[in-house]
Design a protein around this motif. Sequence first.
Motif, PDB file in Angstrom:
ATOM      1  N   SER A  72      40.731  37.195  30.180  1.00 20.00           N
ATOM      2  CA  SER A  72      39.465  36.926  29.365  1.00 20.00           C
ATOM      3  C   SER A  72      38.498  38.193  29.117  1.00 20.00           C
ATOM      4  CB  SER A  72      38.237  36.091  29.897  1.00 20.00           C
ATOM      5  OG  SER A  72      39.133  34.810  29.954  1.00 20.00           O
ATOM      6  N   PRO A  73      37.961  38.467  28.052  1.00 19.22           N
ATOM      7  CA  PRO A  73      37.221  39.867  27.985  1.00 19.22           C
ATOM      8  C   PRO A  73      35.971  39.741  29.011  1.00 19.22           C
ATOM      9  CG  PRO A  73      37.608  38.882  25.697  1.00 19.22           C
ATOM     10  CD  PRO A  73      38.119  37.774  26.836  1.00 19.22           C
ATOM     11  N   LEU A 106      37.420  42.172  37.348  1.00 21.22           N
ATOM     12  CA  LEU A 106      38.186  43.367  37.919  1.00 21.22           C
ATOM     13  C   LEU A 106      39.661  43.171  37.526  1.00 21.22           C
ATOM     14  CD1 LEU A 106      36.406  43.755  41.216  1.00 21.22           C
ATOM     15  CD2 LEU A 106      36.256  45.331  39.503  1.00 21.22           C
ATOM     16  N   THR A 107      39.952  42.056  37.941  1.00 24.68           N
ATOM     17  CA  THR A 107      41.551  41.941  37.596  1.00 24.68           C
ATOM     18  C   THR A 107      41.948  41.893  36.137  1.00 24.68           C
ATOM     19  OG1 THR A 107      41.425  39.447  37.688  1.00 24.68           O
ATOM     20  CG2 THR A 107      42.159  40.534  39.715  1.00 24.68           C
ATOM     21  N   ASP A 108      41.163  41.278  35.345  1.00 26.28           N
ATOM     22  CA  ASP A 108      41.272  41.093  33.808  1.00 26.28           C
ATOM     23  C   ASP A 108      41.202  42.700  33.286  1.00 26.28           C
ATOM     24  OD1 ASP A 108      41.686  38.658  34.354  1.00 26.28           O
ATOM     25  OD2 ASP A 108      40.001  37.989  33.080  1.00 26.28           O
ATOM     26  N   ILE A 109      40.123  43.324  33.631  1.00 24.28           N
ATOM     27  CA  ILE A 109      39.999  44.803  33.076  1.00 24.28           C
ATOM     28  C   ILE A 109      40.978  45.691  33.457  1.00 24.28           C
ATOM     29  CG2 ILE A 109      38.209  45.967  34.799  1.00 24.28           C
ATOM     30  CD1 ILE A 109      37.879  46.040  30.896  1.00 24.28           C
ATOM     31  N   LYS A 110      41.548  45.438  34.666  1.00 24.40           N
ATOM     32  CA  LYS A 110      43.067  46.414  35.166  1.00 24.40           C
ATOM     33  C   LYS A 110      43.938  45.994  34.106  1.00 24.40           C
ATOM     34  CE  LYS A 110      45.757  47.373  39.275  1.00 24.40           C
ATOM     35  NZ  LYS A 110      45.894  47.155  40.443  1.00 24.40           N
ATOM     36  N   HIS A 111      44.182  44.885  33.752  1.00 27.80           N
ATOM     37  CA  HIS A 111      45.451  44.622  32.790  1.00 27.80           C
ATOM     38  C   HIS A 111      44.858  45.018  31.495  1.00 27.80           C
ATOM     39  CE1 HIS A 111      48.434  42.208  30.318  1.00 27.80           C
ATOM     40  NE2 HIS A 111      48.851  42.064  31.546  1.00 27.80           N
ATOM     41  N   ASN A 144      39.457  44.288  53.729  1.00 31.47           N
ATOM     42  CA  ASN A 144      39.008  45.210  52.789  1.00 31.47           C
ATOM     43  C   ASN A 144      38.678  44.368  51.465  1.00 31.47           C
ATOM     44  OD1 ASN A 144      39.009  47.041  50.652  1.00 31.47           O
ATOM     45  ND2 ASN A 144      41.285  46.852  50.291  1.00 31.47           N
ATOM     46  N   PHE A 145      37.372  44.016  51.340  1.00 32.04           N
ATOM     47  CA  PHE A 145      36.862  43.175  50.174  1.00 32.04           C
ATOM     48  C   PHE A 145      36.397  44.263  49.355  1.00 32.04           C
ATOM     49  CE2 PHE A 145      36.479  40.560  53.776  1.00 32.04           C
ATOM     50  CZ  PHE A 145      37.481  39.324  53.497  1.00 32.04           C
ATOM     51  N   VAL A 146      35.512  43.348  48.185  1.00 36.18           N
ATOM     52  CA  VAL A 146      34.975  44.131  47.012  1.00 36.18           C
ATOM     53  C   VAL A 146      33.897  45.010  47.434  1.00 36.18           C
ATOM     54  CG1 VAL A 146      33.423  42.400  46.360  1.00 36.18           C
ATOM     55  CG2 VAL A 146      34.428  44.059  44.692  1.00 36.18           C
ATOM     56  N   GLU A 147      33.177  44.630  48.546  1.00 34.59           N
ATOM     57  CA  GLU A 147      32.187  45.495  49.061  1.00 34.59           C
ATOM     58  C   GLU A 147      32.598  46.928  49.686  1.00 34.59           C
ATOM     59  OE1 GLU A 147      31.007  41.230  49.241  1.00 34.59           O
ATOM     60  OE2 GLU A 147      32.705  42.503  49.836  1.00 34.59           O
ATOM     61  N   SER A 148      33.790  47.051  50.038  1.00 31.86           N
ATOM     62  CA  SER A 148      34.560  48.120  50.468  1.00 31.86           C
ATOM     63  C   SER A 148      34.710  49.371  49.276  1.00 31.86           C
ATOM     64  CB  SER A 148      35.807  47.989  51.201  1.00 31.86           C
ATOM     65  OG  SER A 148      35.764  47.047  52.205  1.00 31.86           O
ATOM     66  N   ASP A 149      34.640  48.906  48.003  1.00 32.99           N
ATOM     67  CA  ASP A 149      34.721  49.810  46.952  1.00 32.99           C
ATOM     68  C   ASP A 149      36.001  50.634  46.799  1.00 32.99           C
ATOM     69  OD1 ASP A 149      31.794  49.211  46.193  1.00 32.99           O
ATOM     70  OD2 ASP A 149      31.236  50.985  47.543  1.00 32.99           O
ATOM     71  N   ASN A 150      36.999  49.858  47.226  1.00 31.13           N
ATOM     72  CA  ASN A 150      38.438  50.520  47.218  1.00 31.13           C
ATOM     73  C   ASN A 150      39.133  49.722  45.885  1.00 31.13           C
ATOM     74  OD1 ASN A 150      38.673  51.974  49.602  1.00 31.13           O
ATOM     75  ND2 ASN A 150      38.641  50.125  50.467  1.00 31.13           N
ATOM     76  N   TYR A 151      38.740  48.490  45.761  1.00 34.23           N
ATOM     77  CA  TYR A 151      39.296  47.820  44.594  1.00 34.23           C
ATOM     78  C   TYR A 151      40.812  48.104  44.488  1.00 34.23           C
ATOM     79  CZ  TYR A 151      34.575  48.428  43.124  1.00 34.23           C
ATOM     80  OH  TYR A 151      33.177  48.418  42.853  1.00 34.23           O
ATOM     81  N   HIS A 152      41.444  48.223  45.443  1.00 28.24           N
ATOM     82  CA  HIS A 152      42.823  48.156  45.816  1.00 28.24           C
ATOM     83  C   HIS A 152      43.172  47.804  47.320  1.00 28.24           C
ATOM     84  CE1 HIS A 152      46.807  49.760  44.441  1.00 28.24           C
ATOM     85  NE2 HIS A 152      46.882  50.195  45.528  1.00 28.24           N
ATOM     86  N   PRO A 153      44.531  47.432  47.612  1.00 23.35           N
ATOM     87  CA  PRO A 153      44.799  47.147  49.065  1.00 23.35           C
ATOM     88  C   PRO A 153      44.841  48.491  49.823  1.00 23.35           C
ATOM     89  CG  PRO A 153      46.171  46.041  47.502  1.00 23.35           C
ATOM     90  CD  PRO A 153      45.426  46.787  46.627  1.00 23.35           C
ATOM     91  N   VAL A 154      44.614  48.426  51.073  1.00 21.90           N
ATOM     92  CA  VAL A 154      44.566  49.729  51.872  1.00 21.90           C
ATOM     93  C   VAL A 154      45.465  49.480  52.911  1.00 21.90           C
ATOM     94  CG1 VAL A 154      42.379  50.512  51.369  1.00 21.90           C
ATOM     95  CG2 VAL A 154      42.698  48.762  53.379  1.00 21.90           C
ATOM     96  N   VAL A 155      46.086  50.519  53.613  1.00 24.16           N
ATOM     97  CA  VAL A 155      47.186  50.615  54.829  1.00 24.16           C
ATOM     98  C   VAL A 155      46.307  49.893  56.091  1.00 24.16           C
ATOM     99  CG1 VAL A 155      48.525  52.187  56.229  1.00 24.16           C
ATOM    100  CG2 VAL A 155      48.309  52.732  53.981  1.00 24.16           C
ATOM    101  N   ILE A 156      47.306  49.123  56.644  1.00 26.40           N
ATOM    102  CA  ILE A 156      46.651  48.633  57.860  1.00 26.40           C
ATOM    103  C   ILE A 156      46.228  49.584  58.797  1.00 26.40           C
ATOM    104  CG2 ILE A 156      48.901  48.450  59.014  1.00 26.40           C
ATOM    105  CD1 ILE A 156      48.177  45.951  60.402  1.00 26.40           C
ATOM    106  N   ASN A 167      54.287  31.872  38.196  1.00 27.30           N
ATOM    107  CA  ASN A 167      54.761  33.138  37.462  1.00 27.30           C
ATOM    108  C   ASN A 167      53.585  34.090  37.394  1.00 27.30           C
ATOM    109  OD1 ASN A 167      53.197  31.643  35.469  1.00 27.30           O
ATOM    110  ND2 ASN A 167      54.548  32.078  33.918  1.00 27.30           N
ATOM    111  N   ALA A 168      52.152  33.773  37.956  1.00 27.04           N
ATOM    112  CA  ALA A 168      51.101  34.704  37.666  1.00 27.04           C
ATOM    113  C   ALA A 168      51.261  35.892  38.396  1.00 27.04           C
ATOM    114  CB  ALA A 168      49.950  33.964  38.009  1.00 27.04           C
ATOM    115  N   ARG A 169      50.949  37.025  38.002  1.00 25.67           N
ATOM    116  CA  ARG A 169      50.988  38.264  38.771  1.00 25.67           C
ATOM    117  C   ARG A 169      49.756  39.428  38.656  1.00 25.67           C
ATOM    118  NH1 ARG A 169      56.533  41.433  38.438  1.00 25.67           N
ATOM    119  NH2 ARG A 169      56.018  41.969  35.862  1.00 25.67           N
ATOM    120  N   TRP A 170      48.853  39.080  37.792  1.00 22.01           N
ATOM    121  CA  TRP A 170      48.035  39.920  37.422  1.00 22.01           C
ATOM    122  C   TRP A 170      46.705  39.993  38.467  1.00 22.01           C
ATOM    123  CZ3 TRP A 170      46.652  35.320  35.971  1.00 22.01           C
ATOM    124  CH2 TRP A 170      45.382  34.852  35.692  1.00 22.01           C
ATOM    125  N   GLN A 171      46.851  38.844  39.418  1.00 18.38           N
ATOM    126  CA  GLN A 171      45.952  39.147  40.324  1.00 18.38           C
ATOM    127  C   GLN A 171      46.229  39.754  41.429  1.00 18.38           C
ATOM    128  OE1 GLN A 171      42.705  37.516  40.285  1.00 18.38           O
ATOM    129  NE2 GLN A 171      43.319  37.238  38.211  1.00 18.38           N
TER     130      GLN A 171
END
Length: 434
Positions: free
Chosen positions: A52-53, A160-165, A333-345, A419-423
């Motif tokens: 969604s926009p 966030l996930t939608d604007i990434k797509h 690593n949540f949104v408050e971490s400002d990474n917006y991406h998974p991080v290494v353990i 079949n969802a992948r964009w999350q």
Amino acid sequence: MTNKSKIERAEQNESFDTTLSNSFSGVRKFSEELTRPLETEDFVIQSMPDVSPTKWHLAHTSWFFETFVLNEVNPDYRSPHPQFNFLFNSYYVQVGERHCRPKRGLISRPTVAEVFRYRRYVDQKILEFLEIANEEQLREIAPVIEIGLHHEQQHQELMLTDIKHVFSENPLRPAYMGNETKRSDQLIPDISWVEYPEGVYAIGHDGRGFSFDNETPMHKEYVNPFKFASRLVTNREYFEFLEDGGYKSPEIWLSDGWSAVEANEWKAPLYWEKRNGSWQYYTLSGIRKIALDEPVCHVSYYEADAYARWAGARLPTESEWEIAASNLSIEGNFVESDNYHPVVISVGTNNRDPQQMFGDVWEWTRSPYGPYPGYTTLPGALGEYNGKFMCNQIVLRGGSCATSRSHIRKTYRNFFPPNARWQFMGIRLAKDAK
């Protein structure tokens, strides 16, 4: 009632009002904070039917408070535009007719500026009500406002996930944010297996604090002994699956999964692409070389299941996941971490308990999304929030790098089609224990 009791009750009411107002204002402001990196043109694009926009997310979350709070507490309330109920209703059939979801990107009007004015208008009306409401009114409407705040946090993640797509479909591959995720070149621990005994376990929310209706009621389940992976599957491990012909081996795929591979020509996780002979992926900070020790993400249930079979394991059930999480702190690593991406353990983490259980990626389970024993939907249109989707969906647990820390719980049940992948979706392995 004594004067002292009246004063204490008034103070409690004022404190409750202030807490609710602050929570409301905080969540609403954070939605708009997430839009700061965007230009006006970015707000209106819909890159596929599931996306969604950004403008629609901002308006829909305002519509929610307008529909389920303002219309209920004030019979004289009037929306800024009579068509907003049609444009920004998502799937609440009992509320009225809705605009076609795949065509949300065609709504050029109202403008982005008008949507922000709509948010100001709704915010003002909600806060005005909270200032003048008596204790009875507050106690009655507070649970609906709380649902609305958690609903908005869900849409913050979707923004966030939608604007990434959206950005990934742009040949320029624009970046949402300038900084890159923190990297680590240190070796991470191998996966070990944490064992859990068979037994009868309490599953579901116990009623203390907020939860969505689909997390209840708490109930007992018998669970066979199982082994649970100490950490998430990494890009390096998934790359081995890919190189070993994982996307060319129908014997390890579910029938529907193999059909999805063929129909969509899947050859790797979403956002992975080969450039000049090397694998890269698109992130919210732009295109970059794949960090091999980060958790793999943007995989479907079908891919997660196929990987698990290839690895000689399986996906956990949601009950197993909840049992493994039951004694752990909600850290990650949540949104408050400002990474917006998974991080290494973190290096040096012990393997006595499962790690990376919260944040980073939503973890696919093998459990179909259905009702718990004794489940009943909420009355009225809010009953359409979760219950009517209990078909053809798979449960995910744990939250992601786009989830708010204050939004997640150990009993939280996310759900998406297989079949969802964009999350931000990843893989945790499990095994049967002998």
